[in-house]
Design a protein around this motif. Structure first.
Motif, PDB file in Angstrom:
ATOM      1  N   SER A  11       0.823  -1.218   0.000  1.00  0.00           N
ATOM      2  CA  SER A  11       0.000   0.000   0.000  1.00  0.00           C
ATOM      3  C   SER A  11       0.857   1.269   0.000  1.00  0.00           C
ATOM      4  CB  SER A  11      -0.966   0.009   1.187  1.00  0.00           C
ATOM      5  OG  SER A  11      -0.248  -0.080   2.410  1.00  0.00           O
ATOM      6  N   ALA A  12       2.037   1.226   0.632  1.00  0.00           N
ATOM      7  CA  ALA A  12       2.920   2.403   0.627  1.00  0.00           C
ATOM      8  C   ALA A  12       3.414   2.672  -0.799  1.00  0.00           C
ATOM      9  CB  ALA A  12       4.099   2.189   1.570  1.00  0.00           C
ATOM     10  N   ALA A  13       3.784   1.613  -1.516  1.00  0.00           N
ATOM     11  CA  ALA A  13       4.229   1.774  -2.907  1.00  0.00           C
ATOM     12  C   ALA A  13       3.098   2.313  -3.769  1.00  0.00           C
ATOM     13  CB  ALA A  13       4.743   0.445  -3.461  1.00  0.00           C
ATOM     14  N   ALA A  14       1.886   1.831  -3.538  1.00  0.00           N
ATOM     15  CA  ALA A  14       0.734   2.310  -4.309  1.00  0.00           C
ATOM     16  C   ALA A  14       0.502   3.797  -4.065  1.00  0.00           C
ATOM     17  CB  ALA A  14      -0.516   1.503  -3.947  1.00  0.00           C
ATOM     18  N   ALA A  15       0.648   4.231  -2.808  1.00  0.00           N
ATOM     19  CA  ALA A  15       0.461   5.656  -2.483  1.00  0.00           C
ATOM     20  C   ALA A  15       1.530   6.512  -3.137  1.00  0.00           C
ATOM     21  CB  ALA A  15       0.480   5.845  -0.965  1.00  0.00           C
ATOM     22  N   VAL A  16       2.782   6.053  -3.107  1.00  0.00           N
ATOM     23  CA  VAL A  16       3.876   6.797  -3.727  1.00  0.00           C
ATOM     24  C   VAL A  16       3.685   6.844  -5.246  1.00  0.00           C
ATOM     25  CG1 VAL A  16       6.366   6.860  -4.109  1.00  0.00           C
ATOM     26  CG2 VAL A  16       5.484   6.298  -1.847  1.00  0.00           C
ATOM     27  N   ALA A  17       3.259   5.720  -5.823  1.00  0.00           N
ATOM     28  CA  ALA A  17       3.077   5.639  -7.283  1.00  0.00           C
ATOM     29  C   ALA A  17       2.087   6.682  -7.788  1.00  0.00           C
ATOM     30  CB  ALA A  17       2.609   4.241  -7.679  1.00  0.00           C
ATOM     31  N   ARG A  18       1.055   6.943  -7.010  1.00  0.00           N
ATOM     32  CA  ARG A  18       0.029   7.908  -7.438  1.00  0.00           C
ATOM     33  C   ARG A  18       0.585   9.326  -7.568  1.00  0.00           C
ATOM     34  NH1 ARG A  18      -3.297   4.371  -4.395  1.00  0.00           N
ATOM     35  NH2 ARG A  18      -2.932   5.461  -2.437  1.00  0.00           N
ATOM     36  N   SER A  19       1.655   9.637  -6.818  1.00  0.00           N
ATOM     37  CA  SER A  19       2.228  10.983  -6.856  1.00  0.00           C
ATOM     38  C   SER A  19       3.482  11.090  -7.718  1.00  0.00           C
ATOM     39  CB  SER A  19       2.579  11.434  -5.427  1.00  0.00           C
ATOM     40  OG  SER A  19       1.425  11.457  -4.616  1.00  0.00           O
TER      41      SER A  19
END
Length: 196
Positions: A53-61
């Motif tokens: 989930s941390a990677a997914a959050a970073v990917a969005r930005s």
């Protein structure tokens, strides 16, 4: 001889041995075709963001993403790692890069892993594009995200130039560090649309 000359000679020897060991033990680190590399990179990024989930959050930005789906590290006193990857903007591959590192010290064995570097701002993307690559630890600030960093990571705390996630660790060597890894642009033909 001065210390810096000796250090340079040792590093040159380590990189030469690293290259030989890596290619001898791990020819699979090189993608067969640009199409294979596009597919493997897209799949690795998809798997990472679905499972973390941390990677997914970073990917969005992120403004762009360097994806190295398969790095092979091998060593016997001198060691090294090698793999090829893509620079993606959105779902589109825009360029190809390799990842090379050399090391020396007590080490024996081989392992494979992948890593993704999320480039968070135009400064980081411009640096990579204008210099045709960079060394991790020199240039844009790269934070390697481990479990501790991931717990405190959110879209409001993303202040650094880039965030790296290492995944699929397996093999005999303990611990992975990408500090000092050299990322360089390579010629893999014309990038094509990456798989979704």
């Amino acid at each position: 001889m001065t210390t810096s000359i000796v250090r340079s000679m040792i590093m040159a020897g380590a990189l030469a041995c690293a290259s030989a060991l890596t290619f001898m033990f791990a020819p699979e680190a090189q993608a067969a075709t640009a199409e294979d590399l596009n597919r493997d990179s897209a799949q690795a990024l998809r798997n990472l963001t679905q499972q973390n989930s941390a990677a997914a959050a970073v990917a969005r930005s992120a403004r762009a993403v360097l994806v190295f789906p398969n790095i092979v590290k091998a060593g016997l006193v001198f060691g090294g790692s090698y793999g090829e990857g893509t620079l993606m903007k959105g779902n589109r591959v825009v360029d190809y890069y390799n990842s090379v590192s050399g090391s020396w010290g007590l080490q024996a064995g081989a392992q494979s892993y992948g890593y993704v570097v999320f480039l968070m701002n135009d400064k980081a993307v411009d640096y990579i594009e204008k210099t045709a690559g960079f060394e991790i630890g020199v240039g844009p600030t790269v934070v390697v995200v481990d479990e501790g960093v991931a717990k405190n990571l959110s879209t409001t705390t993303l202040k650094d130039d880039a965030y790296a996630f290492i995944f699929n660790q397996q093999g005999l060597m303990a611990g992975i560090s990408i500090e000092g890894t050299k990322i360089s642009r390579i010629n893999r033909g014309n990038p094509t649309q990456a798989s979704r």
